[in-house]
Design an enzyme around this catalytic site. Structure first.
Site, PDB file in Angstrom:
ATOM      1  N   LYS A  13      -0.885   9.507  -1.562  1.00 36.59           N
ATOM      2  CA  LYS A  13      -1.039   9.394  -0.110  1.00 36.59           C
ATOM      3  C   LYS A  13       0.299   9.359   0.618  1.00 36.59           C
ATOM      4  CE  LYS A  13      -1.804   4.348  -0.193  1.00 36.59           C
ATOM      5  NZ  LYS A  13      -1.678   4.220  -1.671  1.00 36.59           N
ATOM      6  N   ARG A  88      -5.138  -2.208   4.185  1.00 35.90           N
ATOM      7  CA  ARG A  88      -5.510  -2.360   2.787  1.00 35.90           C
ATOM      8  C   ARG A  88      -6.628  -3.376   2.595  1.00 35.90           C
ATOM      9  NH1 ARG A  88      -0.406  -1.867  -1.382  1.00 35.90           N
ATOM     10  NH2 ARG A  88       0.217   0.234  -0.797  1.00 35.90           N
ATOM     11  N   ARG A 158      10.717   1.382 -10.862  1.00 30.80           N
ATOM     12  CA  ARG A 158      10.516   0.178 -10.083  1.00 30.80           C
ATOM     13  C   ARG A 158       9.694  -0.814 -10.891  1.00 30.80           C
ATOM     14  NH1 ARG A 158       8.328   2.902  -4.713  1.00 30.80           N
ATOM     15  NH2 ARG A 158       6.456   1.931  -5.543  1.00 30.80           N
TER      16      ARG A 158
END
Length: 217
Positions: A13, A88, A158
């Protein structure tokens, strides 16, 4: 044009939101980018959310709503926006609805990218980011190379992209964020599912077709 793009972590996205924002000349507003910048800059918000993000958990609704509200109130968002990673939770969706109502605005579309769990884990755990220029790539492209193809900076994974954290992120998303699909499906704007599997350009064309079908140009 005011668009919400939903999707699991790794659904693409962010990439797709950026492409749509460039096409329609509106800002891409990414909560992930906003919060990661706060962590890097060691702001008060950054200090609060650093450990939460590293563990793959969701940042509290009030902090996220405040961060996005600041961006949406800026002059750059007057013509519209593409929201990437927000809302979210249902609480965040309610907060967005209140903000838009205060501005006499409404969403034009809510799109949801659909990708299998196996593909999501592979995409995220294989992702590498340049420490120098923030270029994002994947081990499928660079193999075991540790140098950024753009600036020769160091490529790193990450902490929230490690496999154990990824699976936790997916579980958290499924618990907290999937209820948004029902939320928006019942809303007047509706929810449009788009196949998120395949090449980037193919997915982008599906999104643009979906918007045209909704009368959003």
């Amino acid at each position: 044009m005011r668009i919400v793009l939903l999707g699991f972590p790794g659904s693409g996205k962010g990439t797709q939101a950026k492409m749509m924002a460039e096409k329609y000349r509106v800002p891409q507003i990414s909560t992930g980018d906003i919060l990661r910048a706060a962590v890097a800059d060691k702001t008060e918000i950054g200090k609060k959310v650093a450990a939460v993000m590293a563990a793959g958990k969701l940042v509290s609704d009030d902090i996220v709503i405040d961060a996005v509200t600041d961006r949406l109130r800026g002059t750059e968002s007057r013509r519209g926006f593409v929201l990437d990673g927000f809302p979210r939770t249902v609480a965040q969706a309610d907060g967005l609805a209140v903000l838009l109502a205060q501005r006499s605005q409404r969403l034009d579309a809510v799109l949801s990218l659909e990708v299998t769990d196996e593909e999501l884990v592979d995409r995220i755990s294989g992702r590498r980011v340049c420490e120098t220029c923030n270029h994002v790539t994947h081990v499928r492209k660079v193999g075991s190379a540790l140098e950024c193809p753009d600036c020769e900076g160091k490529l790193v994974q990450r902490s929230d992209d490690e496999i154990a954290t990824v699976r936790n992120r997916l579980a958290v998303y499924r618990e907290k964020t999937q209820p948004l699909q029902e939320y928006y499906a019942k809303d007047t704007v509706g929810l449009t599912a788009v196949d998120g599997m395949g090449f980037i350009d193919e997915i982008q064309e599906r999104l643009l077709v979906a918007l045209r079908d909704l009368g959003v140009n």
